[in-house]
Design a protein around this motif. Structure first.
Motif, mmCIF file in Angstrom:
data_model
loop_
_atom_site.group_PDB
_atom_site.id
_atom_site.type_symbol
_atom_site.label_atom_id
_atom_site.label_comp_id
_atom_site.label_asym_id
_atom_site.label_seq_id
_atom_site.Cartn_x
_atom_site.Cartn_y
_atom_site.Cartn_z
ATOM 1 N N THR A 53 22.852 54.985 42.333
ATOM 2 C CA THR A 53 21.685 55.864 42.340
ATOM 3 C C THR A 53 20.833 55.681 43.591
ATOM 4 O OG1 THR A 53 20.437 54.249 41.023
ATOM 5 C CG2 THR A 53 21.559 56.032 39.820
ATOM 6 N N HIS A 54 20.905 54.499 44.223
ATOM 7 C CA HIS A 54 20.153 54.227 45.449
ATOM 8 C C HIS A 54 20.502 52.814 45.902
ATOM 9 C CE1 HIS A 54 17.737 52.387 42.301
ATOM 10 N NE2 HIS A 54 16.994 51.758 43.197
ATOM 11 N N PHE A 55 19.933 52.401 47.039
ATOM 12 C CA PHE A 55 20.102 51.020 47.487
ATOM 13 C C PHE A 55 19.115 50.152 46.703
ATOM 14 C CE2 PHE A 55 21.319 53.226 51.582
ATOM 15 C CZ PHE A 55 22.680 52.990 51.442
ATOM 16 N N HIS A 56 19.629 49.392 45.788
ATOM 17 C CA HIS A 56 18.776 48.609 44.888
ATOM 18 C C HIS A 56 18.060 47.490 45.634
ATOM 19 C CE1 HIS A 56 20.717 50.675 41.566
ATOM 20 N NE2 HIS A 56 21.863 50.413 42.152
ATOM 21 N N ALA A 57 16.830 47.212 45.196
ATOM 22 C CA ALA A 57 16.041 46.135 45.794
ATOM 23 C C ALA A 57 16.023 44.891 44.923
ATOM 24 C CB ALA A 57 14.606 46.609 46.043
ATOM 25 N N ASP A 58 16.126 45.071 43.610
ATOM 26 C CA ASP A 58 15.909 43.946 42.697
ATOM 27 C C ASP A 58 17.196 43.246 42.294
ATOM 28 O OD1 ASP A 58 16.434 46.429 41.368
ATOM 29 O OD2 ASP A 58 16.028 45.424 39.477
ATOM 30 N N PHE A 59 18.342 43.768 42.679
ATOM 31 C CA PHE A 59 19.602 43.076 42.409
ATOM 32 C C PHE A 59 20.659 43.533 43.402
ATOM 33 C CE2 PHE A 59 20.184 47.004 40.113
ATOM 34 C CZ PHE A 59 21.553 47.257 40.107
ATOM 35 N N VAL A 60 21.691 42.715 43.546
ATOM 36 C CA VAL A 60 22.825 43.062 44.404
ATOM 37 C C VAL A 60 23.862 43.754 43.526
ATOM 38 C CG1 VAL A 60 24.621 42.199 45.936
ATOM 39 C CG2 VAL A 60 22.366 41.118 45.929
ATOM 40 N N SER A 61 24.176 44.976 43.861
ATOM 41 C CA SER A 61 25.118 45.759 43.071
ATOM 42 C C SER A 61 26.542 45.241 43.244
ATOM 43 C CB SER A 61 25.040 47.232 43.498
ATOM 44 O OG SER A 61 26.028 47.993 42.855
ATOM 45 N N GLY A 62 27.374 45.530 42.255
ATOM 46 C CA GLY A 62 28.793 45.153 42.337
ATOM 47 C C GLY A 62 29.670 46.246 42.902
ATOM 48 N N HIS A 63 29.076 47.218 43.574
ATOM 49 C CA HIS A 63 29.829 48.384 44.028
ATOM 50 C C HIS A 63 31.007 48.036 44.933
ATOM 51 C CE1 HIS A 63 26.651 47.531 46.871
ATOM 52 N NE2 HIS A 63 27.094 48.389 47.762
ATOM 53 N N LEU A 64 30.808 47.104 45.872
ATOM 54 C CA LEU A 64 31.875 46.781 46.820
ATOM 55 C C LEU A 64 33.067 46.118 46.136
ATOM 56 C CD1 LEU A 64 29.850 45.567 49.921
ATOM 57 C CD2 LEU A 64 31.272 47.608 49.759
ATOM 58 N N ASP A 65 32.804 45.093 45.320
ATOM 59 C CA ASP A 65 33.899 44.408 44.620
ATOM 60 C C ASP A 65 34.604 45.349 43.649
ATOM 61 O OD1 ASP A 65 33.664 42.003 45.879
ATOM 62 O OD2 ASP A 65 32.615 40.981 44.267
ATOM 63 N N LEU A 66 33.838 46.172 42.947
ATOM 64 C CA LEU A 66 34.444 47.077 41.970
ATOM 65 C C LEU A 66 35.322 48.107 42.658
ATOM 66 C CD1 LEU A 66 34.651 47.761 38.995
ATOM 67 C CD2 LEU A 66 32.590 49.155 39.208
ATOM 68 N N SER A 67 34.884 48.611 43.793
ATOM 69 C CA SER A 67 35.685 49.574 44.544
ATOM 70 C C SER A 67 36.967 48.931 45.084
ATOM 71 C CB SER A 67 34.859 50.147 45.694
ATOM 72 O OG SER A 67 35.619 51.062 46.459
ATOM 73 N N LYS A 68 36.832 47.715 45.622
ATOM 74 C CA LYS A 68 38.008 47.029 46.172
ATOM 75 C C LYS A 68 39.037 46.717 45.095
ATOM 76 C CE LYS A 68 35.556 44.885 50.042
ATOM 77 N NZ LYS A 68 34.931 43.635 50.564
ATOM 78 N N LYS A 69 38.572 46.365 43.907
ATOM 79 C CA LYS A 69 39.488 45.943 42.847
ATOM 80 C C LYS A 69 40.112 47.119 42.088
ATOM 81 C CE LYS A 69 37.540 41.352 42.138
ATOM 82 N NZ LYS A 69 37.109 40.315 41.185
ATOM 83 N N THR A 70 39.487 48.289 42.164
ATOM 84 C CA THR A 70 39.989 49.431 41.392
ATOM 85 C C THR A 70 40.447 50.595 42.258
ATOM 86 O OG1 THR A 70 37.807 50.479 41.216
ATOM 87 C CG2 THR A 70 38.407 48.875 39.510
ATOM 88 N N GLY A 71 40.050 50.609 43.524
ATOM 89 C CA GLY A 71 40.368 51.747 44.388
ATOM 90 C C GLY A 71 39.429 52.924 44.200
ATOM 91 N N ALA A 72 38.463 52.804 43.297
ATOM 92 C CA ALA A 72 37.522 53.899 43.049
ATOM 93 C C ALA A 72 36.530 54.010 44.206
ATOM 94 C CB ALA A 72 36.767 53.669 41.742
ATOM 95 N N PRO A 73 36.304 55.218 44.717
ATOM 96 C CA PRO A 73 35.345 55.374 45.820
ATOM 97 C C PRO A 73 33.908 55.118 45.364
ATOM 98 C CG PRO A 73 36.067 57.521 45.052
ATOM 99 C CD PRO A 73 36.909 56.505 44.340
#
Length: 473
Positions: A53-73
């Motif tokens: 939804t945006h670049f979060h300030a209060d936590f580090v999102s798992g977007h990079l690891d989840l994309s790498k492990k699943t191939g999902a953009p």
């Protein structure tokens, strides 16, 4: 179609799992991504998109690891420019997930890339709005965070964008749509969020101050920007990690889950600049701890207080925790970007004590004991380390306010030679405060067990008349 809110109380954060006809999306995932992968695998579903939804300030999102492990953009809305491969979705773009659809609604205001996702079911009916930090239950996202990252954005400019986004993109939607926000009460991303974590949009139009139909833009800007307190110092650092990238959670766990004997732990503490962090319950810590360690209990709002108290997210950390909780602690630290745990005390504090190492302690007294002390010495120094709004709402008449949030300022008002009795609301924050100052050479601080709750319930203190904290926003 399945919609699942995965709520993490420590961060007051909601991630979302949506599934339709064998395909799934994850919205705003936490740092540890395996649970999402397992959730999809259990239903034989393929994760098709990772929506942010945006670049979060209060936590580090798992977007990079989840994309790498699943191939999902990874998908962001307009204006997002991260340092990694992603799909830049256009305003109004439709994403297909099985037989369902998700419409991208660009809603700048909290940040300029802030985006909501409007879910329609298999029949085409709009059923859910995943509103990120644009719209909360009872509140809207604070408009002052993005200015910490981009200097030419003022909170007034952002608040104006937020007003337009709410009026033009969200308020025209159907009243029976369910709002699924990114946060609930306890998050620092808003100032007056409800403890409820979902609601009908129609109800929010009735009760949310920021959605009043008769409100002018000028009135909105004034109300949204009034009462904002300084955000935790780690917020802009987390934003940059979410934009620039970070170590894999697997690497963070491998580095942090390094067991150390008491001797090895002592050597590491003496020969590195590592901070010793004891995450046991406050009263357990008080009874005995490794000298110069600080206490931030795992059972409270752990990650946000770590972020508030430890200014450098690259600070090396040595852990003292209950045996068996080491992985949980390293994971929860990584959620807010503290990736440099370098080891933990094997066997916990008991192993340290059994090795005949030096032990320190903090004196902790009951509310009744404090009352007896104040009966004989009405001038006793009482420090109330709750937030200013909590203090002004109700406090012991003679108490001085020294908010934990601004502990460095508090230090300047404390005389090392005097005794102080320290309390918060329930005993969690007072131990953080006392432990940090003790590690800095303040040896005359005494903790009050149970905090203001116990103080008030004892009936032995003169307290100020109650004022609703919301009147101070």
């Amino acid at each position: 179609m399945k919609i699942e809110q995965i709520y993490t109380g420590c961060l007051a954060q909601g991630a979302y799992y949506i599934e339709s006809n064998g395909e799934a999306v994850i919205i705003d995932p936490l740092r540890e991504v395996q649970p999402y992968i397992d959730r999809a695998a259990k239903n034989n579903a393929k994760i098709k998109y990772v929506l942010e939804t945006h670049f979060h300030a209060d936590f580090v999102s798992g977007h990079l690891d989840l994309s790498k492990k699943t191939g999902a953009p990874i998908v962001y809305g307009p204006n997002a420019k991260p340092n990694f491969e992603f799909h830049s979705a256009k305003d109004g773009e439709i994403l297909k997930v099985g037989n369902a659809t998700i419409k991208v609604l660009h809603t700048p205001g909290h940040t300029m890339e802030s985006t909501c996702y409007l879910l329609s079911d298999e029949t085409g009916k709009e059923v859910g709005l995943f509103s990120g930090d644009t719209l909360f239950i009872g509140d809207v996202g604070r408009p002052d965070l993005a200015q910490k990252v981009k200097a030419d954005l003022t909170q007034e400019i952002l608040a104006g964008h937020l007003f337009d986004s709410l009026r033009n993109k969200i308020m025209p939607l159907s009243n029976d749509i369910v709002v699924y926000p990114a946060h609930g009460a306890g998050s620092a991303c808003g100032k007056n969020m409800s403890k409820e974590t979902t609601d009908l949009l129609g109800h929010q139009k009735q009760v949310n101050y920021a959605l009043r139909a008769d409100m002018t833009k000028e009135e909105f800007i004034k109300e949204v920007t009034t009462g904002l307190v300084a955000p935790p110092a780690y917020f802009p650092l987390n934003v940059m990690m979410n934009i620039q990238g970070y170590d894999s959670i697997d690497k963070v766990l491998e580095r942090g889950l390094h067991a150390m004997s008491p001797n090895a732990f002592e050597t590491a503490a003496n020969e590195t600049g590592a901070l010793m962090l004891d995450v046991r319950a406050a009263q357990k810590f008080a009874q005995g701890f490794v000298p110069n360690s600080i206490n931030i209990g795992l059972e409270g709002n752990f990650a946000p207080w770590v972020g508030a108290m430890i200014p450098d997210i690259k600070q090396e950390i040595l852990l003292i925790c209950e045996p068996g909780t080491e992985e949980e602690v390293v994971t929860r630290l990584s959620r807010v970007g503290y990736d440099y745990v370098i080891g933990y005390l094997e066997g916990g504090f008991d192993a340290w004590k059994n090795a005949d190492k030096e032990v320190d302690s903090i004196k902790s007294i009951s509310a009744e004991e404090l009352a007896a002390i104040m009966d004989t010495n009405p001038q006793a120094n009482v420090l109330d380390v709750r937030k200013k709004s909590e203090y002004f709402s109700e406090h012991i008449v003679s108490a001085e306010n020294a908010p934990l949030d601004f502990i460095n300022d508090a230090m300047s008002q404390i005389n090392k030679d005097k005794t102080y009795y320290v309390h918060c609301a329930g005993g969690y924050r007072s131990m953080i405060f006392t432990s940090i100052l003790k590690a800095r050479g303040f040896d005359n601080l005494i903790d009050v067990k149970g905090g203001f709750k116990a103080i008030k319930e004892s009936g032995k203190f003169t307290v100020t008349d109650y004022v609703c904290p919301s009147t101070m926003l």
